[in-house]
Design an enzyme around this catalytic site. Sequence first.
Site, PDB file in Angstrom:
ATOM      1  N   GLY A 119      35.635  13.750  13.339  1.00  0.00           N
ATOM      2  CA  GLY A 119      34.626  13.803  14.534  1.00  0.00           C
ATOM      3  C   GLY A 119      34.126  14.499  14.845  1.00  0.00           C
ATOM      4  N   TRP A 120      34.993  15.507  14.672  1.00  0.00           N
ATOM      5  CA  TRP A 120      34.486  17.088  14.394  1.00  0.00           C
ATOM      6  C   TRP A 120      33.430  17.605  13.634  1.00  0.00           C
ATOM      7  CZ3 TRP A 120      33.468  22.122  14.023  1.00  0.00           C
ATOM      8  CH2 TRP A 120      33.219  22.797  14.853  1.00  0.00           C
ATOM      9  N   ASP A 160      37.956   9.121  12.435  1.00  0.00           N
ATOM     10  CA  ASP A 160      38.038   9.063  13.801  1.00  0.00           C
ATOM     11  C   ASP A 160      37.197   8.446  14.426  1.00  0.00           C
ATOM     12  OD1 ASP A 160      38.055  10.037  17.096  1.00  0.00           O
ATOM     13  OD2 ASP A 160      37.254  12.351  15.787  1.00  0.00           O
ATOM     14  N   CYS A 206      36.277  17.455  22.495  1.00  0.00           N
ATOM     15  CA  CYS A 206      37.006  18.010  21.659  1.00  0.00           C
ATOM     16  C   CYS A 206      38.978  17.728  21.810  1.00  0.00           C
ATOM     17  CB  CYS A 206      37.045  18.760  20.960  1.00  0.00           C
ATOM     18  SG  CYS A 206      38.519  19.696  20.104  1.00  0.00           S
ATOM     19  N   PRO A 256      43.699  23.406  13.889  1.00  0.00           N
ATOM     20  CA  PRO A 256      43.437  24.775  13.686  1.00  0.00           C
ATOM     21  C   PRO A 256      42.792  25.436  15.074  1.00  0.00           C
ATOM     22  CG  PRO A 256      41.391  23.182  12.852  1.00  0.00           C
ATOM     23  CD  PRO A 256      42.889  22.679  12.989  1.00  0.00           C
TER      24      PRO A 256
END
EC number: 4.1.3.1
Length: 558
Positions: free
Chosen positions: A87-88, A157, A195, A423
């Site tokens: 989704g990010w 997601d 997030c 990350p």
Amino acid sequence: EAEVAEVQAWWNSERFRLTKRPYTARDVVSLRGNLRQTYASNEMAKKLWRLLKNHQANGTASRTFGALDPVQVTQMAKHLDTIYVSGWQCSATHTTSNEPGPDLADYPYDTVPNKVEHLFFAQQYHDRKQKEERMRMSREERARTPYVDYLRPIIADGDTGFGGTTATVKLCKLFVERGAAGIHIEDQSSVTKKCGHMAGKVLVAISEHINRLVAARLQFDVMGVETVLVARTDAEAANLIQSNIDTRDHQFILGVTNPNLKGKSLATLMQQGMAAGKNGAELQALEDEWLSKAQLKTLSEAVVEAIERQNNIGEEEKRRKLNEWMHHSSYERCLSNEEGREIAEKLGVRNLFWDWDLPRTREGFYRFKGSVTASVVRGCAFSPHADVIWMETASPNVVECTEFSEGVRSKHPQMMLGYNLSPSFNWDASGMSDEQMKDFIPKIAKLGYVWQFITVGGLHSNALITSTFARDFANRGMLAYVERIQREERNNGVDTLAHQKWAGANYYDRYLKTVQGGVASTAAMGKGVTEEQFKESWTRSGAVNIDRGSIVVAKARM
């Protein structure tokens, strides 16, 4: 009645042996129409389930990362056994409104399902293309040519489910129709979703997230699919919770223990400050000062402190009371606020000042003490309704992974776990050596983390190659392209070297020739196509400079 019996028999299969449903097979059948449908994603879901269970049995893990586009999906398929859709990444690069932004789940709710369809169509296309090519080969050629399984299961997601029950149901329907083999849903508030590595995360009550998981499972049952359901919890680092309605959350909610603040709520203070014209830094200073005085603690911490302050008893009696309290308040018991106060009274802690309403935020959220323990409680609560449990973490920590695994699997020993190899972590600052980083995935795989993924790995790899190539191309022109891209594609056997073939020109030539009786003067890969140059054989020796140092290209054959 026959369809009800069929659904019940399906539920009794090994696939759903550990799954709890608060509804009946009749409920499911009543929500189905008369036109029975099948979905390609169901075959992928079954494949994903077998794959994850195999990893669980072997103490290994499926490792993957977020894919951006068909190029990445086709290259990943050669080496990885699942595909992740983040989704990010969708939020930042490919929303259906074409408006990019950070991962706040404020994009149209069909954004991620549409990306799944984009990638799933590409998977099927390259699978068809490969089959056509292999059918043109002799038996000997096929034996020499590696087969690529392009149909890698996609896990996508689902954010928070995008709203209430009906929104979650419709989102899950989209995912099934668009090709997802699995989805994950997290326990944040859909209104304030962040997030997992941002601040300001607000949890929903355990019971509310269970409702989301049940809604998802119900929709899958109505559609007759075995989509893998991943339950994510953000409780390790969250500091707010939407509601105190679920007693399982009580032990982690913070309250004011400073009696001087009795009747002086933070929300009222902030409202007064705004009315007086304060804003920005002034309001923040007002909140910081109030919180510094509040002495926020969980109820258990407040009771322990009160027992330790009892001066009218001996040390042995004090230890006895502390042990009794710790027994009653152990996290597995999920002691409610009311029960805790009753037990504290019996232990001589009377008139305890502890107020969880005073520190509530202006939005009405309660203060929450996030921890691995809080995640374990939620993981255990979600396990009967999910296939995989994922705890979002603030750093790559084997100790935390172990604590979570042992906590959840002490109650649900066959539960599969997932882990975000994010990350967002500064891996070089984690304290791990290169060897420890290399061993991180297999090490936690042995703890039950069968699905491990770099959420936005596709974005970072894409950015790196584009940035370094663009800089070099600006300076060295075509030599930069040849050295960095074309020769490296050849050296590493990357099939986009012949990009016309990769895109399927040969495949559609087969259509043209089939329609026209075996011959087509307009075939794309006919005489004159520049890709013929890549079939020529030649040899070139010498040194090639690439930024720092050089490599020797000896007998580099086209």
